[in-house]
Design an enzyme around this catalytic site. Sequence first.
Site, PDB file in Angstrom:
ATOM      1  N   HIS A 235      14.056   8.397  40.020  1.00 23.65           N
ATOM      2  CA  HIS A 235      15.215   9.253  40.275  1.00 23.65           C
ATOM      3  C   HIS A 235      14.734  10.505  40.995  1.00 23.65           C
ATOM      4  CE1 HIS A 235      18.848  11.432  39.963  1.00 23.65           C
ATOM      5  NE2 HIS A 235      18.489  12.202  38.945  1.00 23.65           N
TER       6      HIS A 235
ATOM      7  N   CYS B  68      23.255  10.298  36.302  1.00 25.71           N
ATOM      8  CA  CYS B  68      22.169   9.988  37.255  1.00 25.71           C
ATOM      9  C   CYS B  68      21.553   8.617  37.024  1.00 25.71           C
ATOM     10  CB  CYS B  68      21.071  11.036  37.179  1.00 25.71           C
ATOM     11  SG  CYS B  68      21.681  12.658  37.575  1.00 25.71           S
TER      12      CYS B  68
ATOM     13  N   ASN C 276      19.225  15.894  44.812  1.00 29.03           N
ATOM     14  CA  ASN C 276      19.614  15.000  43.707  1.00 29.03           C
ATOM     15  C   ASN C 276      21.006  14.429  43.982  1.00 29.03           C
ATOM     16  OD1 ASN C 276      20.375  13.799  41.335  1.00 29.03           O
ATOM     17  ND2 ASN C 276      19.762  15.495  40.016  1.00 29.03           N
TER      18      ASN C 276
HETATM   19  N1  ACO Z   1      17.038  30.656  43.686  1.00 26.94           N
HETATM   20  C1  ACO Z   1      16.286  31.689  43.262  1.00 26.94           C
HETATM   21  N2  ACO Z   1      16.088  31.970  41.959  1.00 26.94           N
HETATM   22  C2  ACO Z   1      16.670  31.177  41.056  1.00 26.94           C
HETATM   23  C3  ACO Z   1      17.470  30.080  41.428  1.00 26.94           C
HETATM   24  C4  ACO Z   1      17.649  29.841  42.805  1.00 26.94           C
HETATM   25  N3  ACO Z   1      18.378  28.802  43.265  1.00 26.94           N
HETATM   26  N4  ACO Z   1      17.916  29.469  40.321  1.00 26.94           N
HETATM   27  C5  ACO Z   1      17.397  30.142  39.276  1.00 26.94           C
HETATM   28  N5  ACO Z   1      16.649  31.189  39.716  1.00 26.94           N
HETATM   29  C6  ACO Z   1      15.910  32.166  38.937  1.00 26.94           C
HETATM   30  C7  ACO Z   1      16.421  32.307  37.531  1.00 26.94           C
HETATM   31  O1  ACO Z   1      17.505  33.217  37.480  1.00 26.94           O
HETATM   32  C8  ACO Z   1      15.193  32.834  36.803  1.00 26.94           C
HETATM   33  O2  ACO Z   1      15.088  34.208  37.048  1.00 26.94           O
HETATM   34  P1  ACO Z   1      14.501  35.209  35.910  1.00 26.94           P
HETATM   35  O3  ACO Z   1      13.105  34.729  35.650  1.00 26.94           O
HETATM   36  O4  ACO Z   1      14.577  36.527  36.581  1.00 26.94           O
HETATM   37  O5  ACO Z   1      15.410  35.037  34.729  1.00 26.94           O
HETATM   38  C9  ACO Z   1      14.042  32.130  37.507  1.00 26.94           C
HETATM   39  O6  ACO Z   1      14.562  31.712  38.790  1.00 26.94           O
HETATM   40  C10 ACO Z   1      13.489  30.944  36.758  1.00 26.94           C
HETATM   41  O7  ACO Z   1      14.568  30.092  36.362  1.00 26.94           O
HETATM   42  P2  ACO Z   1      14.308  28.758  35.559  1.00 26.94           P
HETATM   43  O8  ACO Z   1      15.617  28.076  35.349  1.00 26.94           O
HETATM   44  O9  ACO Z   1      13.484  29.022  34.362  1.00 26.94           O
HETATM   45  O10 ACO Z   1      13.420  27.938  36.611  1.00 26.94           O
HETATM   46  P3  ACO Z   1      12.698  26.570  36.466  1.00 26.94           P
HETATM   47  O11 ACO Z   1      11.303  26.700  36.881  1.00 26.94           O
HETATM   48  O12 ACO Z   1      12.974  25.922  35.140  1.00 26.94           O
HETATM   49  O13 ACO Z   1      13.419  25.690  37.588  1.00 26.94           O
HETATM   50  C11 ACO Z   1      15.089  23.966  37.786  1.00 26.94           C
HETATM   51  C12 ACO Z   1      14.805  25.439  37.495  1.00 26.94           C
HETATM   52  C13 ACO Z   1      14.670  23.643  39.196  1.00 26.94           C
HETATM   53  C14 ACO Z   1      16.579  23.712  37.617  1.00 26.94           C
HETATM   54  C15 ACO Z   1      14.282  23.087  36.807  1.00 26.94           C
HETATM   55  O14 ACO Z   1      14.425  23.567  35.496  1.00 26.94           O
HETATM   56  C16 ACO Z   1      14.702  21.656  36.846  1.00 26.94           C
HETATM   57  O15 ACO Z   1      14.518  20.963  37.826  1.00 26.94           O
HETATM   58  N6  ACO Z   1      15.233  21.158  35.733  1.00 26.94           N
HETATM   59  C17 ACO Z   1      15.602  19.776  35.619  1.00 26.94           C
HETATM   60  C18 ACO Z   1      16.909  19.580  36.201  1.00 26.94           C
HETATM   61  C19 ACO Z   1      17.032  18.137  36.540  1.00 26.94           C
HETATM   62  O16 ACO Z   1      16.086  17.438  36.792  1.00 26.94           O
HETATM   63  N7  ACO Z   1      18.217  17.695  36.540  1.00 26.94           N
HETATM   64  C20 ACO Z   1      18.346  16.389  36.948  1.00 26.94           C
HETATM   65  C21 ACO Z   1      18.383  15.425  35.851  1.00 26.94           C
HETATM   66  S1  ACO Z   1      19.946  15.168  35.507  1.00 26.94           S
HETATM   67  C22 ACO Z   1      20.756  14.884  36.895  1.00 26.94           C
HETATM   68  O17 ACO Z   1      20.126  14.407  37.795  1.00 26.94           O
HETATM   69  C23 ACO Z   1      22.174  15.246  37.001  1.00 26.94           C
END
Ligand code: ACO
Length: 325
Positions: A252, A115, A282
């Site tokens: 980003h 990224c 993204n």
């Molecule tokens: N729809 C519905 N529910 C979902 C989904 C979805 N698409 N994906 C995960 N869940 C559920 C999970 O199973 C979990 O359920 P549970 O509580 O029953 O176990 C719950 O939602 C919470 O999941 P988390 O992963 O803890 O959710 P979080 O609040 O951390 O959000 C996310 C996830 C959006 C991926 C976040 O962690 C994030 O943005 N992380 C950074 C990722 C990033 O920025 N990457 C980019 C940098 S690198 C690059 O750009 C390649």
Amino acid sequence: MTQIYARIVGTGSALPERVLTNADLEKFVDTSDEWIRERTGIRQRHVAAEGETTGDLSTLAAQRALDAAGVKASELDLIVLGTTTPDIIFPSTACLVQHRLGANGCAAFDVNAACSGFVYALGVADKFIRSGQSKKVLVIGAETLTRMVRWEERETCVLFGDGAGAVVLEASSEPGIYATCLHADGGYKELLWNPVGVSVGFKDDEPNHGVRIRMAGREVFKVAVKTLDSLVEETLKAAGMEASQLDWLIPHQANLRIIEATAKRLNMPMEQVIVTVDKHANTSAGSVPLALDFAVRSGKVKRGQNLLLEAFGGGFTWASALLRY
Ligand code: ACO
């Protein structure tokens, strides 16, 4: 000796025609528009058509940037392209784009910093211009990341999109890029990766030969926020500036909550932050130059303003640039 700066003289971008909304995703994966919007800020993403490549999007974005700059492809002396989804293993996508633009003969290479690819490429191009080696440089960030997505995996498939952005840089006595900061820590590789390839081998018993994004979302989130906090401080220091001198933050576009945390750290209201994650999701290396081009073409970013660009991604890699537009 007069200082030579790299100045942006034109921007361009390209998106695939097909738009996939959160409501479309709800139809084939166990997710909801509400979950995606609340956790990430994403409402829709663009998805490349069958046969449409990173090189296609790059060529279009590059041509638009060259047109905006009034620069002919034959005048370029360097092309640096950030991508982690090249068209083919080799030649580099930069070489493919160079030939399609008609810039044959100039140096051309890809940078793989996930990224952070565009900001890394910008940092490299800046050094070529500052050293006097290059006068006119095309810098591209482009991806077809949805090729690595498994549409049944809701943890990742809702996050990514395809797109490309480009800038033309010219050597100038006027600023210009003041500072760039590039970093990486390969110790984090397993938090965000796609661990198959030519040398390690592909997995013939898995769909798409094992090509698939694996991400520990919550951990990535935490490290990204913390790292970007120190990155923006470092960049201001390197440029000899205060946060109050910034006109725009162009971050980003991975997650609105990460963007808001960085803006807060800089004490910048969201009105001074360019946000396109809602429309593009993204797009990895495509995200910062896409956001920049949207900001320029919509009239938000104006000549003479100070912009802080930053990115964070797989590697981990993180990078920034502070420049006067
Ligand atoms: N729809 C519905 N529910 C979902 C989904 C979805 N698409 N994906 C995960 N869940 C559920 C999970 O199973 C979990 O359920 P549970 O509580 O029953 O176990 C719950 O939602 C919470 O999941 P988390 O992963 O803890 O959710 P979080 O609040 O951390 O959000 C996310 C996830 C959006 C991926 C976040 O962690 C994030 O943005 N992380 C950074 C990722 C990033 O920025 N990457 C980019 C940098 S690198 C690059 O750009 C390649």
